[in-house]
Design a protein around this motif. Sequence first.
Motif, PDB file in Angstrom:
ATOM      1  N   ASN A  29      83.000   8.383  59.982  1.00 60.35           N
ATOM      2  CA  ASN A  29      82.777   8.515  58.544  1.00 60.35           C
ATOM      3  C   ASN A  29      83.363   9.830  58.019  1.00 60.35           C
ATOM      4  O   ASN A  29      84.065   9.846  57.002  1.00 60.35           O
ATOM      5  N   CYS A  30      83.085  10.912  58.698  1.00 61.39           N
ATOM      6  CA  CYS A  30      83.603  12.216  58.264  1.00 61.39           C
ATOM      7  C   CYS A  30      85.124  12.268  58.359  1.00 61.39           C
ATOM      8  O   CYS A  30      85.781  12.873  57.511  1.00 61.39           O
ATOM      9  N   TRP A  33      86.492  10.624  55.324  1.00 58.54           N
ATOM     10  CA  TRP A  33      86.377  11.486  54.150  1.00 58.54           C
ATOM     11  C   TRP A  33      87.401  12.619  54.175  1.00 58.54           C
ATOM     12  O   TRP A  33      87.962  12.982  53.141  1.00 58.54           O
ATOM     13  N   TYR A  36      90.671  11.077  53.251  1.00 57.13           N
ATOM     14  CA  TYR A  36      90.666  10.783  51.817  1.00 57.13           C
ATOM     15  C   TYR A  36      90.926  12.048  50.999  1.00 57.13           C
ATOM     16  O   TYR A  36      91.769  12.058  50.107  1.00 57.13           O
ATOM     17  N   ILE A  47      85.931  18.383  49.629  1.00 57.97           N
ATOM     18  CA  ILE A  47      85.540  17.247  50.473  1.00 57.97           C
ATOM     19  C   ILE A  47      86.021  17.474  51.901  1.00 57.97           C
ATOM     20  O   ILE A  47      85.294  17.217  52.861  1.00 57.97           O
ATOM     21  N   ASN A  51      83.467  18.195  55.263  1.00 58.49           N
ATOM     22  CA  ASN A  51      83.359  17.172  56.300  1.00 58.49           C
ATOM     23  C   ASN A  51      83.981  17.557  57.633  1.00 58.49           C
ATOM     24  O   ASN A  51      83.724  16.887  58.633  1.00 58.49           O
TER      25      ASN A  51
END
Length: 66
Positions: A29-30, A33, A36, A47, A51
């Motif tokens: 998940n991190c 991110w 992204y 962000i 992360n």
Amino acid sequence: MYVSYIPQIFDNLQGFKSNPTQPLAAAFNCTLWVCYGFFREKKDLPIVIANIPGVICAFIAFLTAL
């Protein structure tokens, strides 16, 4: 938030292994991110910075839980 992995890592290293599924999911998940935030046209560095510790701590927790 990711500081909670530090005691889990220590427990894993001392032989009290935990389930590796949750840290692997958190690392994934991190990582998403971070990608992204980094690969947007206008980079979203808050962000990314927020992360990166999650990627590192969760991945270490995953490896030590194996």
